[in-house]
Design an enzyme around this catalytic site. Structure first.
Site, PDB file in Angstrom:
ATOM      1  N   LYS A 193      22.554  51.929  69.700  1.00 38.63           N
ATOM      2  CA  LYS A 193      23.549  52.672  70.481  1.00 38.63           C
ATOM      3  C   LYS A 193      24.863  52.665  69.714  1.00 38.63           C
ATOM      4  O   LYS A 193      25.555  51.651  69.654  1.00 38.63           O
ATOM      5  CB  LYS A 193      23.737  52.067  71.871  1.00 38.63           C
ATOM      6  CG  LYS A 193      24.617  52.946  72.762  1.00 38.63           C
ATOM      7  CD  LYS A 193      24.764  52.404  74.154  1.00 38.63           C
ATOM      8  CE  LYS A 193      25.465  53.427  75.051  1.00 38.63           C
ATOM      9  NZ  LYS A 193      26.690  54.002  74.474  1.00 38.63           N
ATOM     10  N   ARG A 229      19.932  62.078  84.142  1.00 35.48           N
ATOM     11  CA  ARG A 229      20.004  60.647  83.866  1.00 35.48           C
ATOM     12  C   ARG A 229      18.856  59.994  84.633  1.00 35.48           C
ATOM     13  O   ARG A 229      18.859  59.961  85.856  1.00 35.48           O
ATOM     14  CB  ARG A 229      21.343  60.069  84.332  1.00 35.48           C
ATOM     15  CG  ARG A 229      21.562  58.626  83.933  1.00 35.48           C
ATOM     16  CD  ARG A 229      22.740  58.010  84.683  1.00 35.48           C
ATOM     17  NE  ARG A 229      23.963  58.757  84.506  1.00 35.48           N
ATOM     18  CZ  ARG A 229      24.820  58.586  83.502  1.00 35.48           C
ATOM     19  NH1 ARG A 229      24.566  57.681  82.575  1.00 35.48           N
ATOM     20  NH2 ARG A 229      25.925  59.313  83.434  1.00 35.48           N
ATOM     21  N   LYS A 235      19.926  52.324  78.590  1.00 37.14           N
ATOM     22  CA  LYS A 235      20.821  51.648  77.650  1.00 37.14           C
ATOM     23  C   LYS A 235      20.969  50.178  78.024  1.00 37.14           C
ATOM     24  O   LYS A 235      21.001  49.817  79.194  1.00 37.14           O
ATOM     25  CB  LYS A 235      22.178  52.343  77.593  1.00 37.14           C
ATOM     26  CG  LYS A 235      22.913  52.432  78.909  1.00 37.14           C
ATOM     27  CD  LYS A 235      24.171  53.294  78.777  1.00 37.14           C
ATOM     28  CE  LYS A 235      24.838  53.510  80.136  1.00 37.14           C
ATOM     29  NZ  LYS A 235      25.995  54.432  80.054  1.00 37.14           N
ATOM     30  N   ASP A 270      16.524  52.637  70.046  1.00 36.63           N
ATOM     31  CA  ASP A 270      17.545  53.221  69.171  1.00 36.63           C
ATOM     32  C   ASP A 270      18.810  52.383  69.193  1.00 36.63           C
ATOM     33  O   ASP A 270      19.210  51.869  70.248  1.00 36.63           O
ATOM     34  CB  ASP A 270      17.921  54.632  69.643  1.00 36.63           C
ATOM     35  CG  ASP A 270      16.894  55.677  69.273  1.00 36.63           C
ATOM     36  OD1 ASP A 270      15.860  55.311  68.686  1.00 36.63           O
ATOM     37  OD2 ASP A 270      17.122  56.861  69.586  1.00 36.63           O
ATOM     38  N   ARG A 285      29.458  61.809  71.386  1.00 40.86           N
ATOM     39  CA  ARG A 285      28.209  62.568  71.489  1.00 40.86           C
ATOM     40  C   ARG A 285      28.438  63.992  70.979  1.00 40.86           C
ATOM     41  O   ARG A 285      29.415  64.653  71.365  1.00 40.86           O
ATOM     42  CB  ARG A 285      27.768  62.595  72.955  1.00 40.86           C
ATOM     43  CG  ARG A 285      26.413  63.248  73.223  1.00 40.86           C
ATOM     44  CD  ARG A 285      25.278  62.300  72.932  1.00 40.86           C
ATOM     45  NE  ARG A 285      23.997  62.845  73.375  1.00 40.86           N
ATOM     46  CZ  ARG A 285      23.424  62.566  74.547  1.00 40.86           C
ATOM     47  NH1 ARG A 285      24.032  61.774  75.415  1.00 40.86           N
ATOM     48  NH2 ARG A 285      22.236  63.060  74.838  1.00 40.86           N
TER      49      ARG A 285
END
Length: 509
Positions: free
Chosen positions: A220, A374, A380, A218, A225
């Site tokens: 970023k 997480r 990321k 995806d 958010r």
């Protein structure tokens, strides 16, 4: 009505937690305290208060108190008599006053509370108000203690807390048993803690974690958010810290109401765009979501958690992506490519960077939506290495920075102890505007000072860019950042979401 648990019990537990680095000992101390607040004996209100207090927080979002209002306190009481419920009720009175005469009423309530507290209790109360209660009882430790006290599996406690939005909200359910925890589900209109991404130094490392399987890559986005809930015409827009910002983003509400479904929960980003379609500076998006005025933002969604009565948290990311494609038009979906090929992923990353975006997030297609976690399922990758850290203290500047707070002390979370670990300092990357802002901000957060250093409540998150990580005996975590510089302050991120020292160590060569 007095509860069975005294605030002195909380203070003693806090001291025990602070005195040890052993996670096992911390959890045992928390479990012992929570067991004494068993709601089957004394009711849910006492347990919820104890749960909040052992985590170093009040149940009130705001009290109107600051450290300056706690500098002149009455003489301490000779012995402990205050219960946790009496303290909670006192803070309710302290938080309530508004309008004419409110300061005097608040001061009287503070004097009454602190006059009934011992010296040790006064110190703890002052610390919990100002955010100085750093006993290392982070939420994960409190959840472990709650599971042990109630005799229920830790995963059940964690899942319920993530779906309810806090550990306090599910404390009583834990003592009712696994069935009660299992009954805590996703509720449209009640935000859940968002799934978070870990970091990797490059795409090769990120793809390696997937073991050669296809992944979603995806874009970023450098936005805020958001989590969007809709039930019929009713829409709720929340931040990553679960703050309701619906009224500030009518354009997001409009997009949500236009989607072809009756109820859903979407995860995504709100982003301000320039006329050429490139993202505006992050500060403009942040200011808009904070103040409700300024540039227009566009919502982009990358996940769906619920659709028309069906919860999707436990289905695979691939299945959720298919649902998202049917629900949300392409112009409001985060750009994505599905591949196992490093070359394809690198080409996609290059395109994202050319478009002005931060990087990419590599996502396992088999993973469920792990609310509040997480882990390795989302990774990321950004060309500039960054960390989200917390400011622990600030040094006064010299030379042209005389009179400004300049050199910031940086801390990461230590998952082993639940505390904060200093990684170093930096004064780089600060414009005059940033220096002026942070001087005002950190003086508001001040807890104490020496000749050159202002110590602050660990509340302000800062995004730091760095060139690398090196081993260091100078700092407790054994590592230090090379050429660390401030990218921006992140008011949208809570301290609970800062990076861990383990993440920092993963960047060692």
């Amino acid at each position: 009505m007095n509860g069975a648990v005294l605030i002195a019990d909380v203070v003693a537990t806090s001291a025990a937690i602070t005195a040890t680095r052993s996670r096992k000992a911390k959890v045992a101390a928390i479990a012992d305290l929570l067991a004494r607040a068993d709601p089957r004996r004394s009711g849910a209100d006492e347990l919820e208060t104890v749960t909040a207090y052992v985590g170093g927080a009040l149940r009130q979002r705001r009290t109107g108190l600051g450290w300056r209002g706690l500098t002149k306190l009455p003489a301490p009481a000779p012995g402990p008599t205050l219960s946790v419920l009496e303290v909670h009720e006192a803070f309710e009175r302290i938080a309530a006053p508004a309008g004419a005469g409110s300061q005097a009423a608040r001061a009287a309530a503070v004097a009454d509370l602190f006059g009934r507290a011992t010296a040790e209790e006064q110190q703890w109360l002052r610390g919990v108000v100002t955010g100085e209660v750093r006993q290392g009882a982070l939420d994960s430790l409190v959840q472990e203690g709650l599971a042990a006290a109630a005799g229920v599996p830790l995963p059940e406690v964690r899942r319920a807390a993530m779906l309810a939005g806090s550990t306090v909200a599910v404390a009583a359910a834990a003592f009712e048993g696994v069935a009660a925890l299992g009954a805590v589900g996703l509720q449209v209109g009640r935000p859940v803690l968002p799934m978070l991404a870990s970091s990797a130094p490059d795409l090769a490392a990120a793809l390696a974690r997937a073991g050669g399987d296809e992944v979603a890559v995806d874009t970023k986005l450098d936005g805020i958010r958001i989590q969007v809930h809709r039930s019929g015409p009713d829409v709720v827009v929340a931040t990553r810290s679960l703050e309701d910002i619906t009224a500030r983003l009518p354009e997001v509400v409009e997009v949500a109401r236009a989607l072809p479904a009756d109820s859903f929960v979407l995860d995504g980003e709100a982003l301000a765009l320039a006329e050429d379609g490139r993202p505006r500076p992050f500060q403009e998006t942040a200011a808009r979501t904070a103040m409700g005025a300024g540039v227009e933002v566009t919502p982009y969604f990358f996940d769906v958690l619920h659709l028309d009565g069906a919860d999707l948290l436990d289905v695979s990311a691939a299945e959720r992506a298919a649902v998202l494609e049917r629900l949300v038009p392409a112009e409001h979906r985060v750009p994505r490519v599905v591949t196992a090929d490093l070359g394809v992923a690198e080409e996609f990353l290059a395109g994202a960077l050319r478009s002005g975006h931060e990087g990419v997030v590599v996502k396992s297609l088999a993973a469920p939506y792990e609310a509040g976690r997480r882990g390795a399922s989302w990774v990321k990758v950004k060309p500039v290495h960054t960390l989200d850290l917390v400011v622990l203290a600030v040094e006064w500047g010299s030379g042209r920075r005389q009179g400004w707070l300049s050199n910031i002390h940086l801390g990461a979370r230590d998952p082993a102890t639940g505390g904060l670990v200093m990684l170093g300092k930096t004064f780089k990357g600060m414009t005059d505007e940033v220096l002026a802002w942070q001087t005002e901000r950190f003086l508001e957060l001040e807890t104490s000072r020496s000749a050159h250093v202002v110590h602050v409540r660990p509340e302000q998150v800062v995004e730091i860019a760095f060139d690398g990580v090196q081993r260091s005996t100078r700092y407790p975590g054994g590592v230090a950042l090379r050429f660390a510089r401030v990218l921006r302050y992140r008011d949208d991120k809570p301290v609970a979401e800062i990076d861990t020292v383990d993440t920092v160590r993963s960047f060692l060569g």
